[in-house]
Design an enzyme around this catalytic site. Sequence first.
Site, mmCIF file in Angstrom:
data_model
loop_
_atom_site.group_PDB
_atom_site.id
_atom_site.type_symbol
_atom_site.label_atom_id
_atom_site.label_comp_id
_atom_site.label_asym_id
_atom_site.label_seq_id
_atom_site.Cartn_x
_atom_site.Cartn_y
_atom_site.Cartn_z
ATOM 1 N N LYS A 270 -14.089 -3.379 2.315
ATOM 2 C CA LYS A 270 -15.120 -3.099 3.318
ATOM 3 C C LYS A 270 -16.136 -2.070 2.808
ATOM 4 C CE LYS A 270 -12.922 -5.322 6.868
ATOM 5 N NZ LYS A 270 -11.566 -5.582 6.389
HETATM 6 C C1 LIG Z 1 -10.888 -6.786 6.608
HETATM 7 C C2 LIG Z 1 -9.869 -7.156 5.587
HETATM 8 C C3 LIG Z 1 -9.558 -8.494 5.332
HETATM 9 C C4 LIG Z 1 -10.169 -9.623 6.136
HETATM 10 O O1 LIG Z 1 -11.540 -9.791 5.886
HETATM 11 P P1 LIG Z 1 -12.443 -10.662 6.887
HETATM 12 O O2 LIG Z 1 -13.833 -10.463 6.415
HETATM 13 O O3 LIG Z 1 -12.210 -10.070 8.253
HETATM 14 O O4 LIG Z 1 -11.978 -12.063 6.814
HETATM 15 C C5 LIG Z 1 -8.665 -8.776 4.315
HETATM 16 N N1 LIG Z 1 -8.065 -7.795 3.603
HETATM 17 C C6 LIG Z 1 -8.322 -6.493 3.832
HETATM 18 C C7 LIG Z 1 -7.616 -5.462 3.033
HETATM 19 C C8 LIG Z 1 -9.245 -6.127 4.821
HETATM 20 O O5 LIG Z 1 -9.514 -4.838 5.025
#
Ligand SMILES: *Cc1c(COP(=O)(O)O)cnc(C)c1O
Length: 462
Positions: free
Chosen positions: A112
């Site tokens: 993120k």
């Molecule tokens: C947010 C997240 C996901 C999922 O990603 P999306 O964009 O919501 O599909 C997968 N792995 C981790 C570690 C995350 O923080």
Amino acid sequence: MEYISTRGNVEARGFIDTVLMGLADDGGLMVPVQIPVISPDMLEEWRKLSFQELFLEIFSHYTNDEIPYDDLKEMVYTSYGNFRAPEVTPLHKVNDSLYVLELFHGPTFAFKDVALQFMGELYSYIAKVRGEIIHILGATSGDTGAAAIQGVRGKEGIKICILHPHNKVSKVQELQMTTVDDSNVLNLSVEGNFDDCQKVIKELFADLDFKGKYHLRAINSINFVRILAQTVYYFYAYLQIGNSGSKKINISVPSGNFGNIFSGFLAQKMGLPINKLIIATNENNILERFVLTGEYKPGGFTSTYSPSMDIQVASNFERYLYYLLDEDAVKLSEYMAGLAADGKITVDGELFARVQADFAALGVKNQQCLDIIGKYQQEYSYLLDPHTACGIAAYEAFGGPDEVTVTFATAHPAKFDEAIALTGIKQEFPAPISALFEMPQHMTVVEHDKAAIVRELQAFYG
Ligand SMILES: *Cc1c(COP(=O)(O)O)cnc(C)c1O
């Protein structure tokens, strides 16, 4: 470039207004009027670009009539200067058919950060050039909140409130959010699960008076800028692998809200020749069920070892459905109304065939996730976090003989030691994570009650 809503009832907007709007005013999601296509020759030229240069090239196609190139450049270099790896998202070769793209070298050790470090800079820029008040409000299953808070902490003109499900995020995630002591940050710990948090947020954003009065801005992946920032590493991974000869390149993506994988779908539409886009989920497998049966139906919620994917309502799914329906906003609105009324969406015939051509999908069971972590530690001395392990399981299921698969490592294993410990593996925490355990926490625990949450927001935003 202009942007419109998937539901067709928002006048076209520019890039900055689209970022500020977040969820579209008609309840839909914002999408570009036309997706720019990158020619194969251009792609070849991009092969020599650094991550930052690639970011600038891609964003220029979407923002250049509004954000001067030099301003964009400054934001990009500041954002990715905070990463611990010079390549920003380094590619790790595991064996001849598997690479891992490490997306966890940002401040909060999860993917993120890639989008939210930039988004923090962008909001700060908008606050400055537009004189806008920016009050960020978001829900998190753990990683988004931490990354968003790190992206804007201490920044002038911005306040941020993040809701997380009480005691349902990992210890490190909780500490990353709550040990921040800047006065522009509020953590609300809600007695409920992530979908409960997200539901309140959605209602507040849908209340246009409330949204306007409190200048609410979104950081969830419903915001198009996050989707776009994530396309950069799809291009980067693909181009870094080089001319893999006759081998086709697949990408396997640990998925929850469908944000990251939708970025891959967008990259494909921009002309990146990804072979298979693989959706990896955990036991909360709404996306796997959709790809296998054509039925999209939020089901029961299960807590797993990969809590950032413990999601039943995949917000960005609507964007994909919009393209599946050939950008027909009327039809899309009918499907979404159907979802609200019947609790499900079903596609069949030619549409379903296209879904199956667009994606492969695997829902990984808890035990399998732990087994994969153990196996890769033993065979390759490479420690996977439980989300990434789901991605690797999906690579094992779908990677073909003349193919190379890039699996996205969406988090550093230290973030999810609860699961790693169950495999018997002992890991050392990176220093910035160990330090968190010594710091005081700041959060307010609230009931899962919209009125109670609104009271906290009013007091904080003023
Ligand atoms: C947010 C997240 C996901 C999922 O990603 P999306 O964009 O919501 O599909 C997968 N792995 C981790 C570690 C995350 O923080």
